[in-house]
Design an enzyme around this catalytic site. Structure first.
Site, PDB file in Angstrom:
ATOM      1  N   GLU A 123     -34.692  51.766 -19.436  1.00  0.00           N
ATOM      2  CA  GLU A 123     -34.807  52.985 -20.221  1.00  0.00           C
ATOM      3  C   GLU A 123     -36.277  53.154 -20.541  1.00  0.00           C
ATOM      4  O   GLU A 123     -37.042  52.191 -20.556  1.00  0.00           O
ATOM      5  CB  GLU A 123     -33.979  52.890 -21.495  1.00  0.00           C
ATOM      6  CG  GLU A 123     -34.703  52.337 -22.715  1.00  0.00           C
ATOM      7  CD  GLU A 123     -35.032  50.864 -22.628  1.00  0.00           C
ATOM      8  OE1 GLU A 123     -34.236  50.123 -22.034  1.00  0.00           O
ATOM      9  OE2 GLU A 123     -36.096  50.464 -23.152  1.00  0.00           O
ATOM     10  N   LYS A 149     -47.557  45.756 -19.524  1.00  0.00           N
ATOM     11  CA  LYS A 149     -46.120  45.834 -19.242  1.00  0.00           C
ATOM     12  C   LYS A 149     -45.738  45.225 -17.898  1.00  0.00           C
ATOM     13  O   LYS A 149     -44.642  44.731 -17.721  1.00  0.00           O
ATOM     14  CB  LYS A 149     -45.657  47.283 -19.321  1.00  0.00           C
ATOM     15  CG  LYS A 149     -45.568  47.793 -20.753  1.00  0.00           C
ATOM     16  CD  LYS A 149     -44.854  49.128 -20.815  1.00  0.00           C
ATOM     17  CE  LYS A 149     -44.577  49.529 -22.246  1.00  0.00           C
ATOM     18  NZ  LYS A 149     -45.805  49.946 -22.964  1.00  0.00           N
ATOM     19  N   SER A 192     -54.210  46.124 -25.017  1.00  0.00           N
ATOM     20  CA  SER A 192     -52.993  46.115 -24.208  1.00  0.00           C
ATOM     21  C   SER A 192     -52.996  47.104 -23.052  1.00  0.00           C
ATOM     22  O   SER A 192     -52.261  46.910 -22.082  1.00  0.00           O
ATOM     23  CB  SER A 192     -51.788  46.380 -25.109  1.00  0.00           C
ATOM     24  OG  SER A 192     -51.991  47.546 -25.883  1.00  0.00           O
TER      25      SER A 192
END
Ligand SMILES: *Cc1c(COP(=O)(O)O)cnc(C)c1O
Length: 401
Positions: free
Chosen positions: A117, A94, A380
């Site tokens: 968010e 991320k 990931s």
């Protein structure tokens, strides 16, 4: 160029086939257009790209290794390579996107207030991290229920200097946090950039996030060519919103010999978040895409044992890839994800996040068909964050036997 041509060109970029677009209140259109211009400017700016890559290298820890998993390969009868996004700062992919967007806000948009968010809190933490790094103000919207469930991530965000605002409307989860973030953006659009965490939302977010994550695939392509002298047979990634998957798919999608596999969460048998496998096209979060909904078009609450896969829709480009057969999508349930989780821990000493554990599980289940093939797994993120869930799972399991 004729007016019509220009219009068509814009539509081609904004839409992926019949998916994508901008389904937002009119007041947001100027902000999305401004963002689109800024993104194209950033992509072309040497200064921007070199600073983004500088932070990814020196701060986040890129390039990540493409590790040949010898033990797992032997057990499964194939050649498994693991793209180690779990080794990045904050433990997942991320950060590639949040550093990119926050830098874009600061350098190009000249906006110093960031909103985001978050559901489970992982995107909130990655955004708060990038804001601390770049000296930006950060506000994170989070459903009240999620605030209670994810205490430690809330504490992390606050420690990093972010303001976390609990949202008590509706189901008090991600869906409501998204609505609140959009409302904030409409009100404060002159000073504020909204950092979306996956290849979702209205144009240009799917394109922009895909661009920031495509560094995964670019590295992986060079690394596998160096290791094997050829492209892999399979590239496998988990799909929540779809950013880590799109990030690795992009580099390989022009080569039809590389099979791209996206793995969604089939959940617990009652509820799931497999938008492509079990969903229908609709509009959510400002874009047209596959999503899980009832007959009346009401968005259903998603579920997965992996917090990061708990999103009721999927990026519009994945919807396009799905319908065009560019990639194939399958769903793997909670129990299987735990198998993938334990398998990688025991064979390789790598505790994966529960999200990519779904992708690992798909490889295990299909190892016969994958015999002797070269398979790249996009890992990931790391699984430290999931130990509480695992403890509960093992506890429940023990009490059943
Ligand atoms: C958030 C997250 C995901 C899901 O997001 P995508 O946009 O689908 O990549 C997957 N894995 C990890 C480790 C995550 O934190």
């Amino acid at each position: 160029m004729e007016e019509g041509d220009l219009q068509r060109e814009i539509l081609c970029i904004m839409y992926f086939g019949k998916f994508g677009g901008r389904f937002v209140p009119e007041t947001l259109l100027p902000a999305l257009e401004e963002l689109e211009r800024a993104f194209y400017k950033a992509k072309k700016s040497r200064k921007f790209i070199s600073l983004w890559k500088y932070y990814l290298r020196e701060y986040a820890g890129r390039p990540t290794p493409l590790y040949f998993a010898e033990n797992a390969s032997r057990v499964l009868g194939l050649k498994l390579y693991i793209k180690r996004e779990d080794l990045l700062h904050t433990g997942a992919h991320k950060i590639n996107n949040t550093i990119g967007q926050c830098l874009l806000a600061k350098m190009i948009l000249k906006k110093r207030r960031i909103i985001a968010e978050t559901g489970a809190g992982q995107h909130g933490v990655a955004t708060a991290t990038a804001c601390a790094l770049l000296g930006l103000n950060c506000v994170v919207y989070m459903g009240q229920k999620d605030v209670r469930r994810q205490e430690i991530n809330v504490l992390r965000m606050r420690l990093l200097g972010a303001e976390v605002i609990p949202v008590s409307s509706g189901s008090q989860t991600l869906k409501d946090a998204i609505n609140e973030a959009l409302r904030d953006w409409i009100t404060n659009v002159d000073t504020t950039h909204y950092v979306i965490g996956s290849v979702v939302g209205p144009h240009p977010f799917p394109q922009m996030v895909s661009f920031f994550q495509s560094i995964i695939g670019e590295e992986a392509k060079m690394q596998i060519l160096k290791a094997e002298g050829r492209y892999p047979d399979f590239v496998v990634a988990c799909v929540g919103g779809g950013s880590n998957a799109m990030g690795i798919f992009k580099a390989f999608c022009k080569n039809r010999n590389v099979k791209l596999i996206g793995v969604e969460a089939a959940g617990d048998g009652k509820t799931h978040s497999a938008s492509l496998t079990y969903g229908m096209p609709g509009v959510f979060h400002g874009t047209k895409t596959y999503l899980i909904q009832d007959e009346d078009g009401q968005v259903l609450p998603p579920h997965s044992i992996a917090p990061g896969l708990d999103y009721p829709a999927v990026g519009p480009e994945h919807s396009f890839f799905n319908d065009e057969g560019i990639a194939s999508y399958y769903a793997v349930d909670d129990n299987s994800a735990i198998e993938g989780f334990e398998f990688l821990a025991r064979t390789e000493g790598i505790i994966p996040a529960l999200e990519p554990a779904h992708a690992m599980s798909w490889i295990i289940k299909n190892s016969k068909e994958l015999k002797n093939k070269i398979v790249v797994l996009n890992l990931s993120g790391r699984g430290d964050k999931d130990m509480y869930i695992y403890r509960e799972y093992v506890g429940n399991f023990k009490s059943q036997v």
